[in-house]
Design a protein around this motif. Structure first.
Motif, PDB file in Angstrom:
ATOM      1  N   SER A 159      -0.010   7.444   1.432  1.00  0.00           N
ATOM      2  CA  SER A 159      -1.246   8.218   1.589  1.00  0.00           C
ATOM      3  C   SER A 159      -2.382   7.336   2.099  1.00  0.00           C
ATOM      4  O   SER A 159      -3.210   7.786   2.898  1.00  0.00           O
ATOM      5  CB  SER A 159      -1.636   8.920   0.284  1.00  0.00           C
ATOM      6  OG  SER A 159      -1.810   7.991  -0.751  1.00  0.00           O
TER       7      SER A 159
ATOM      8  N   THR B  57       0.804  -1.211   0.000  1.00  0.00           N
ATOM      9  CA  THR B  57       0.000   0.000   0.000  1.00  0.00           C
ATOM     10  C   THR B  57       0.845   1.271   0.000  1.00  0.00           C
ATOM     11  O   THR B  57       2.037   1.239   0.268  1.00  0.00           O
ATOM     12  CB  THR B  57      -0.993  -0.004   1.191  1.00  0.00           C
ATOM     13  OG1 THR B  57      -1.961   1.015   0.983  1.00  0.00           O
ATOM     14  CG2 THR B  57      -0.275   0.191   2.504  1.00  0.00           C
ATOM     15  N   THR B  58       0.198   2.377  -0.296  1.00  0.00           N
ATOM     16  CA  THR B  58       0.887   3.664  -0.383  1.00  0.00           C
ATOM     17  C   THR B  58       0.900   4.383   0.961  1.00  0.00           C
ATOM     18  O   THR B  58       0.089   4.094   1.850  1.00  0.00           O
ATOM     19  CB  THR B  58       0.206   4.587  -1.403  1.00  0.00           C
ATOM     20  OG1 THR B  58      -1.110   4.897  -0.932  1.00  0.00           O
ATOM     21  CG2 THR B  58       0.136   3.936  -2.778  1.00  0.00           C
TER      22      THR B  58
END
Length: 75
Positions: A54, A51-52
């Motif tokens: 953000s 996942t990122t």
């Protein structure tokens, strides 16, 4: 994905699941609170995606924790 990276991503997903359950949230509840796609939480918890930052920020806000707590797990 390198095996070493996958182990870390898997540990992150396991830790996220623990935090989510401690807050008595379903995957759907957490996704809604974080304003991310509903299937995203499951994919993170199952280590299907890396996942990122953000997304991690949105999840930490939804869990009402500091983002660094998402990384407080053993690899």
């Amino acid at each position: 994905m390198k095996s070493k990276d996958h182990k870390y991503i898997k540990a992150f997903g396991k830790h996220l699941r623990k935090l989510r359950k401690e807050n008595n949230l379903s995957q759907e509840d957490l996704a809604n609170d974080a304003d991310i796609p509903i299937n995203q939480i499951g994919r993170i918890e199952r280590a299907e995606i890396n996942t990122t930052l953000s997304t991690m920020r949105a999840i930490s806000k939804a869990l009402n924790i500091h983002i660094t707590e998402l990384f407080d797990f053993d690899k």
